[in-house]
Write an enzyme that holds these catalytic residues in place. Structure first.
Site, PDB file in Angstrom:
ATOM      1  N   LYS A  38      23.164 -17.397   4.134  1.00  0.00           N
ATOM      2  CA  LYS A  38      22.661 -16.337   5.081  1.00  0.00           C
ATOM      3  C   LYS A  38      23.210 -15.093   4.894  1.00  0.00           C
ATOM      4  CE  LYS A  38      25.143 -17.638   9.247  1.00  0.00           C
ATOM      5  NZ  LYS A  38      25.193 -18.543  10.440  1.00  0.00           N
ATOM      6  N   ARG A 136      22.773 -20.858  22.535  1.00  0.00           N
ATOM      7  CA  ARG A 136      22.218 -19.738  21.813  1.00  0.00           C
ATOM      8  C   ARG A 136      20.708 -20.144  21.378  1.00  0.00           C
ATOM      9  NH1 ARG A 136      25.123 -17.763  16.601  1.00  0.00           N
ATOM     10  NH2 ARG A 136      24.381 -19.854  15.563  1.00  0.00           N
ATOM     11  N   TYR A 264      35.685  15.010   9.838  1.00  0.00           N
ATOM     12  CA  TYR A 264      34.873  15.633  10.635  1.00  0.00           C
ATOM     13  C   TYR A 264      35.780  15.720  11.937  1.00  0.00           C
ATOM     14  CZ  TYR A 264      30.862  15.073   7.755  1.00  0.00           C
ATOM     15  OH  TYR A 264      30.063  15.237   6.655  1.00  0.00           O
ATOM     16  N   MET A 313      30.252   8.670   6.453  1.00  0.00           N
ATOM     17  CA  MET A 313      29.283   8.109   5.719  1.00  0.00           C
ATOM     18  C   MET A 313      29.582   7.460   4.531  1.00  0.00           C
ATOM     19  SD  MET A 313      25.217   8.632   5.420  1.00  0.00           S
ATOM     20  CE  MET A 313      24.946   9.156   6.928  1.00  0.00           C
TER      21      MET A 313
HETATM   22  C1  LIG Z   1      26.297 -19.539  10.193  1.00  0.00           C
HETATM   23  C2  LIG Z   1      26.200 -21.028  10.547  1.00  0.00           C
HETATM   24  C3  LIG Z   1      26.865 -21.712   9.976  1.00  0.00           C
HETATM   25  C4  LIG Z   1      28.070 -21.555   9.063  1.00  0.00           C
HETATM   26  O1  LIG Z   1      29.257 -21.319   9.960  1.00  0.00           O
HETATM   27  P1  LIG Z   1      30.660 -20.952   9.314  1.00  0.00           P
HETATM   28  O2  LIG Z   1      31.642 -20.948  10.215  1.00  0.00           O
HETATM   29  O3  LIG Z   1      30.546 -19.807   8.206  1.00  0.00           O
HETATM   30  O4  LIG Z   1      30.821 -22.122   8.338  1.00  0.00           O
HETATM   31  C5  LIG Z   1      26.556 -23.174  10.293  1.00  0.00           C
HETATM   32  N1  LIG Z   1      25.656 -23.605  11.178  1.00  0.00           N
HETATM   33  C6  LIG Z   1      24.889 -22.678  11.732  1.00  0.00           C
HETATM   34  C7  LIG Z   1      23.880 -23.257  12.611  1.00  0.00           C
HETATM   35  C8  LIG Z   1      25.048 -21.373  11.429  1.00  0.00           C
HETATM   36  O5  LIG Z   1      24.211 -20.576  12.228  1.00  0.00           O
END
Ligand SMILES: *Cc1c(COP(=O)(O)O)cnc(C)c1O
Length: 368
Positions: A38, A136, A264, A313
């Site tokens: 991701k 979550r 700045y 920036m």
């Molecule tokens: C992002 C994520 C992971 C990966 O976690 P790491 O600590 O980067 O290995 C695994 N499971 C879920 C549900 C996640 O959201």
């Protein structure tokens, strides 16, 4: 080594392979390995990383959103792709691209069944997410009967896995809490498995879970940060190495007198004669303003050069008064020695945030 002539994020595939092999050595031969790609593979470029990993012994990929999964399919990734946090508006496309949803609430569960039925799907693979303490995403333990009763009314979907996510797998002071999460995941998965009469895969461990809770690997583990070279502990940081090095160069050097200001809002005021280098990287590239004013630093010819004044920036200015260097010289923002974790700590944040923030405008260079 590639010598930077502009700002680049250099990705070393040999190191990625070593990290993968190290993580694989921590799991049983029959435990599956899911690579979390991701957020552009944590800033490294998901299609490049997934294309490389697909030829290693990877079983699954995961992304957060449907559009990330579509990008992988368009790049020729054929392995199963779990979408961790899909939204109903994208369910039709998710099916069109053979992505597999995490269903985490009654609302998305029912919406997915409706769309899968409309698309005349049978046994479409889905993953049911349970909340065991992170609070979550996920169904609760007492939702099991509801899920099972709904499943009995449809053949549009089939549960490919049951999973949960640990809240503090890197923090051994929270071991009791983590063990409790693992226990409740076992109870939930037993209940579901008994009620549906077949055995979906089970998984709960992220990178730190893999390293700290070998008893909880179940059928599959999910690793993101470990592949990219961060072990979330001093011990494990010796076993994995960062795959990404963020490099830039010195665009210009200014000599300034005592009392002059830099950047700045005149945020930095010099107390003596100084040499200041301007670098072509700023908050639009992912170096946030919280690294400014002496907190963050870069490395030039092995010496630390602190950021002076506010981060702009497209630029930062660094103090090079005591460093022998010239315009055009290479600058390391983070890499294997001065890691993203160390730099992140200067601004009270973590490696995950810094590496995923490196923006798409920074050119990626691949060492294969
Ligand atoms: C992002 C994520 C992971 C990966 O976690 P790491 O600590 O980067 O290995 C695994 N499971 C879920 C549900 C996640 O959201």
């Amino acid at each position: 080594m590639y010598r930077a002539q502009e700002t680049v994020l250099e990705i070393d595939f040999k190191v990625l392979k070593q990290n993968f092999e190290y993580l694989k050595s921590k799991i049983q031969a029959n435990t599956k390995f899911l690579a979390v790609v991701k957020a552009f593979a944590y800033g490294s470029d998901a299609t490049e990383i997934a294309t490389y990993l697909q030829n290693l012994d990877i079983d699954y990929f995961a992304v957060a959103y449907v559009n990330e999964g579509i990008a992988l399919r368009n790049a020729g990734i054929t392995k199963p792709i779990l979408v961790l946090h899909p939204q109903a508006v994208n369910f039709k496309e998710l099916i069109d691209y053979c992505l597999e949803p995490s269903l985490y609430s009654a609302k998305v569960f029912n919406e997915f069944i409706a769309i899968a039925s409309l698309q005349k799907q049978t046994n479409y693979p889905v993953h049911i997410k349970f909340n065991t303490g992170l609070n979550r995403l996920g169904f609760w333990e007492n939702d099991v009967n509801y899920i099972v009763s709904k499943l009995k009314e449809t053949n549009a979907i089939k549960i490919k896995s049951l999973f949960s996510h640990l809240a503090a797998s890197e923090d051994l002071e929270e071991k009791a809490f983590t063990l409790n999460q693992i226990e409740s995941f076992k109870v939930i998965s037993n209940n579901v498995t008994n009620a549906i009469g077949y055995k979906p895969m089970l998984h709960i461990c992220n990178t730190s879970g893999i390293l700290n809770y070998p008893e909880a690997h179940f059928d599959m583990v999910r690793s993101g940060i470990g592949l990219y070279g961060f072990g979330n502990s001093e011990k494990e940081n010796k076993n994995v190495k960062p795959i990404a090095t963020l490099k830039t160069i010195i665009s210009q050097i200014h000599k300034i007198e005592k009392g002059e200001t830099v950047g700045y809002n005149r945020a930095f005021k010099s107390a003596s004669f100084l040499k200041i280098a301007t670098l072509p990287i700023g908050h639009a590239d992912g170096i946030g303003r919280h690294y400014g004013n002496g907190k963050g630093f870069v490395t030039i010819n092995s010496y630390k050069a602190p950021i002076v004044g506010n981060v702009c920036m497209d630029m930062i200015m660094v103090d090079i008064t005591n460093i022998d260097c010239k315009e055009g010289d290479e600058v390391i923002v983070f890499g294997q020695n001065n890691t993203a974790e160390t730099l992140a700590q200067t601004a009270q944040t973590i490696s995950y945030e810094l590496i995923t923030a490196i923006s798409q405008r920074v050119k990626r260079v691949y060492l294969k």
